[in-house]
Design an enzyme around this catalytic site. Structure first.
Site: not given
Ligand code: CUO
Length: 678
Positions: A188, A329
């Site tokens: 991530h 986003e």
């Molecule tokens: Cu990857 Cu919220 O954590 O975008």
């Protein structure tokens, strides 16, 4: 750092604090390895990033910090030539907040032409405090002292148990092995470095990055929900009401090494508050988040986005999901930040500061406000379930694929089976595995020998698919798409199609040349374009011999889902699941570009979630195809959805509660390493 590879950078005096100036470099660091004399350069204006104190914490979600990072990224990208770049980076490394520096430096490395092949070690080597539990730092220090004091003594790895953040009294703790997995958190962190939402347009506006933001996080949700069902927990509920107390708690128990801070905990039933922290120039209300949320839902239901000039941009079939991704986003290429705001990012912040919204207690962010740690907290998934719901509501407005669109004329999939090592046919087998990770770089002094932490994580037996396909035509190319989903929902009832499609996790996607008549495809788990190999996640710095594919290159290929988490845990009885395969016409899927596979330096990129560096996403289909839309009319179940070029197979996922020691990962049948992928 080891032996002769140890490099010491001799910094120009101008870069140093006064007390270090005019000192011989070896007096400063007592170094033994090679010394590199850095070229003194005229430093650009770095006032903005220098404003963040070394001991402050840093979050890319905080607008002020974002500006600082964007400035530093600009500067590092603009350095002419590698010598100037290193020199400038050394100055920043010496004088800036380490978290801010590491973020901007990593983004620059991944996006400069002349640093594409540079080794950037995994983040846990720099900042173990963001990955490893409480007490590891002091124990590592102790261990290093023993090793230094008693030459020849056996170095003992520091064992980190699987269960350290909560007990089984907390139901949510059942899936902590997923949330707290080091490989998942590294993925991530790395993904957000490859696809930054700030910085110069050329590094933000990558091909389909908004769509990839949607898809990668949608797949995280599908995988998390799959794990939840394996553990008799219901699917995640979206955090739609931002005024209600949040029952999920999280106590991270992470150490702090780099900044003078602890990672704050969040007790159960806390309610989000407006954020007013002059300290970080951070001011927004929960109502802002609500307004942005409602406007996003409105854009989806009306099918258009209002742009900055007051015009309308239609959400088109080709580009809608990408525009929406950047809007939600929100990235710096959002079509209208004033109107649709910064919902997702500031949601991370509001949750990450719920324990001290006014800076009354001089507290800093908790895990939710850092991409390297956010996935540890159960609230991450409730927040991203909301984000995903907006995307899904949009996808529901699109015309479902017709049977004719889905079919590949003349291609018929006759069967798929899976064979896992040491397992009956059509069973995936999972168990626990221990791995050692090197802590040496992350310590604030240089111990003479390496110190390791031993972590426990999920693992599966390597497996192989066997797919039989009939081709009633000329030889031709197809794309093979493989997915897996649970068969029953939390009540034990078979899924309806429109729910099951959201539970589909993609396991692999690859091209294949089909001969006329019958074809048998065999494909190993390790070849999957979803994952990066186990050794790349838990790499041993000292062991390059077992890495013919060049495991030590941690460039774009460092991005990818960790192989050891490819298959959900399942359960002891054998969790019923559905394996799905589809073959589509490669003529329709092809994206014309040089180096369509994107392989370089022996590194096969994990394209499904990470795309190809500086190239287009190598599949023309919408991401998640064919499960990105609701079923056509008459489709109630997955069975109704099938066309002749698809096939489903009932499988089970059987979990054995045993722990394999480090290095005992079953590598047998399919363990020939990276270079054999593809
Ligand atoms: Cu990857 Cu919220 O954590 O975008």
């Amino acid at each position: 750092p080891k032996g002769d590879d140890n490099l010491t950078f001799n910094l120009p005096d101008d870069y140093l604090e006064n007390r270090y100036k005019n000192m011989n470099v070896s007096d400063r660091f007592g170094s033994k390895g090679k010394t590199v004399n850095l070229k003194p350069i005229t430093l650009p204006n770095l006032d903005l990033p220098l404003r963040l104190k070394k001991t402050d914490s840093f979050s890319v979600f905080v607008p002020l910090h974002r500006e600082m990072a964007a400035r530093l990224i600009d500067v590092l990208l603009a350095m002419r030539g590698i010598e100037d770049f290193i020199s400038c980076a050394a100055y920043c490394r010496q004088n800036m907040n380490p978290l801010l520096f590491n973020y901007a430096y990593s983004v620059a490395i991944l996006n400069r032409d002349d640093t594409k092949n540079v080794n950037l070690p995994p983040l846990y080597e720099f900042f173990p405090d963001r990955f490893l539990s409480h007490g590891v730092a002091s124990r590592a220090r102790q261990e290093a002292n023993i090793n230094d004091a008693v030459p020849g003594i056996d170095s003992q790895p520091i064992e980190i148990p699987l269960d350290y953040t909560a007990s089984d009294l907390d139901e949510e703790h059942r899936v902590a092995y997923f949330r707290e997995d080091i490989g998942i958190n590294l993925h991530h962190w790395h993904w957000h470095l490859v696809y930054p939402f700030l910085g110069p347009r050329r590094i933000v506006a990558k091909d389909r990055r908004g769509e990839l933001f949607y898809y990668m996080h949608q797949q995280i949700m599908a995988r998390y929900n799959f794990e939840r069902l394996c553990n008799k927990l219901p699917r995640t509920r979206k955090l739609i009401d931002l005024r209600k107390p949040i029952p999920e708690a999280y106590f991270p128990k992470l150490d702090s090494l780099t900044s003078s801070r602890t990672w704050a905990a969040r007790p159960p039933n806390i309610t989000l508050q407006d954020i007013h922290r002059e300290f970080e120039s951070l001011n927004f209300d929960i109502q802002d988040l609500e307004r942005w949320r409602d406007r996003l839902y409105e854009a989806v239901s009306t099918g258009r986005i209002q742009d900055q000039e007051g015009g309308n941009v239609s959400l088109t079939e080709a580009k809608g999901i990408d525009d929406l991704g950047n809007l939600i986003e929100a990235s710096s290429i959002s079509l209208n930040r004033n109107l649709y705001g910064d919902m997702h990012n500031l949601g991370h912040v509001a949750i990450g500061l719920v324990h001290d919204p006014d800076f009354k207690y001089l507290e800093t962010f908790s895990v939710m406000a850092d991409n390297a740690t956010a996935m540890r907290d159960p609230i991450f998934y409730r927040w991203h379930a909301l984000v995903d719901d907006i995307f899904q509501k949009y996808k529901q407005t699109l015309t479902p694929y017709s049977a004719q669109q889905l079919d590949f004329n003349g291609i018929r999939v006759a069967s798929i089976e899976v064979n896992s090592q040491n397992s009956p046919r059509n069973q995936f087998s999972t168990y626990w595995q221990q791995s050692d990770i090197n802590l040496t770089r992350g310590m604030d002094f240089a111990p003479r020998s390496n110190v390791f932490a031993r972590v426990q994580h999920l693992q599966h037996q390597p497996f192989e698919y066997k797919i039989q396909v009939m081709n009633n035509g000329q030889p031709r190319q197809g794309t093979v798409r493989i997915f897996l989903s649970p068969k029953f929902d939390e009540r034990g009832v078979p899924f309806v199609f429109n729910d099951q499609r959201k539970m589909m996790i993609e396991l692999d996607r690859f091209e294949h040349n089909f001969q006329s008549k019958s074809n048998t495809i065999t494909r190993r788990s390790r070849q999957s374009r979803l994952v990066i190999p186990f050794e790349r996640v838990f790499r041993d710095l000292n062991d390059t011999s077992s890495a013919p594919g060049g495991i030590n290159e941690f460039n774009f290929c460092g991005c990818g889902w960790p192989e050891h988490m490819m298959i959900p845990r399942g359960n002891a009885e054998g969790m019923p699941a559905t394996l799905f395969v589809m073959v589509t016409n490669f003529q329709d899927d092809r994206v014309n570009q040089d180096n369509p596979r994107g392989s370089a330096n022996g590194c096969e990129p994990a394209v499904l979630f990470c795309g190809l560096r500086d190239q287009k996403y190598p599949d023309a289909k919408p991401m998640g195809y064919p499960f990105d839309r609701n079923g056509r009319s008459g489709v109630d179940t997955l069975r109704d959805f099938l066309t002749p070029n698809m096939f489903t197979q009932d499988v089970t996922i059987k979990f054995t509660n045993m722990v394999a020691p480090p290095g005992a990962a079953s590598r047998g049948a399919s363990g020939q390493s990276q270079q054999n992928r593809g």
